[in-house]
Design a protein around this motif. Sequence first.
Motif, PDB file in Angstrom:
ATOM      1  N   CYS A  51       0.810  -1.224   0.000  1.00  0.00           N
ATOM      2  CA  CYS A  51       0.000   0.000   0.000  1.00  0.00           C
ATOM      3  C   CYS A  51       0.844   1.276   0.000  1.00  0.00           C
ATOM      4  CB  CYS A  51      -0.946   0.008   1.200  1.00  0.00           C
ATOM      5  SG  CYS A  51      -2.234  -1.258   1.058  1.00  0.00           S
ATOM      6  N   GLU A  52       2.070   1.197   0.537  1.00  0.00           N
ATOM      7  CA  GLU A  52       2.919   2.383   0.576  1.00  0.00           C
ATOM      8  C   GLU A  52       3.681   2.584  -0.726  1.00  0.00           C
ATOM      9  OE1 GLU A  52       5.344   2.367   4.072  1.00  0.00           O
ATOM     10  OE2 GLU A  52       3.617   1.991   5.366  1.00  0.00           O
ATOM     11  N   ASP A  53       3.974   1.495  -1.447  1.00  0.00           N
ATOM     12  CA  ASP A  53       4.695   1.598  -2.717  1.00  0.00           C
ATOM     13  C   ASP A  53       4.091   0.607  -3.705  1.00  0.00           C
ATOM     14  OD1 ASP A  53       6.378   1.854  -4.859  1.00  0.00           O
ATOM     15  OD2 ASP A  53       8.234   1.624  -3.686  1.00  0.00           O
ATOM     16  N   PRO A  54       3.035   1.011  -4.438  1.00  0.00           N
ATOM     17  CA  PRO A  54       2.352   0.098  -5.347  1.00  0.00           C
ATOM     18  C   PRO A  54       3.218  -0.394  -6.510  1.00  0.00           C
ATOM     19  CG  PRO A  54       1.270   2.269  -5.295  1.00  0.00           C
ATOM     20  CD  PRO A  54       2.436   2.321  -4.368  1.00  0.00           C
ATOM     21  N   ASP A  55       4.392   0.197  -6.725  1.00  0.00           N
ATOM     22  CA  ASP A  55       5.276  -0.270  -7.790  1.00  0.00           C
ATOM     23  C   ASP A  55       6.121  -1.468  -7.367  1.00  0.00           C
ATOM     24  OD1 ASP A  55       4.427   1.564  -9.693  1.00  0.00           O
ATOM     25  OD2 ASP A  55       5.824   3.105  -8.983  1.00  0.00           O
ATOM     26  N   LEU A  56       6.183  -1.775  -6.084  1.00  0.00           N
ATOM     27  CA  LEU A  56       6.917  -2.952  -5.627  1.00  0.00           C
ATOM     28  C   LEU A  56       6.182  -4.215  -6.077  1.00  0.00           C
ATOM     29  CD1 LEU A  56       7.908  -2.057  -1.941  1.00  0.00           C
ATOM     30  CD2 LEU A  56       9.423  -2.242  -3.936  1.00  0.00           C
TER      31      LEU A  56
END
Length: 149
Positions: A51-56
């Motif tokens: 949720c904090e980094d959707p690109d991960l």
Amino acid sequence: MAQAVSIKFGLIALMLGDGATPTEVFEAPCGVTSLTVTTNVETNTTNIPDCEDPDLASWLAIDEISRQKQVSGGGLLAQASADTWNEWDLAGGYKNVRVYTNLSAANGGGYLVGPALLTAYEQSGERGQRWQNSFTITFDGKPTWVPAV
């Protein structure tokens, strides 16, 4: 380090019920030289995003949907057991099946039991050798574990 205590092949047996009432008799078919007991688990997976980094890259969560227990094996097609296999193969239907472990309860002895279908059956032979068979038996629902007494 202590060496593991192993279980010899002859202490585990496939036993087929004869369907008799009120007391069903279970007997191991002669000639079985290999057995495999398998649990198949059907699953679904879901991508769980960060949720904090959707690109991960996301991690997959796994959910258990269903379970199935099977017994497969094979060996020599012994004359003493040929009728049992042939009748079940031709008639189909359920048989009560046990997978028996001839050990004390403290050492894991007891048996799995439940109604099952013969879901695959094969006989094969080759010149100069003895006739063989192989089978897969699938339990109908969850088998019951009965510990040794």
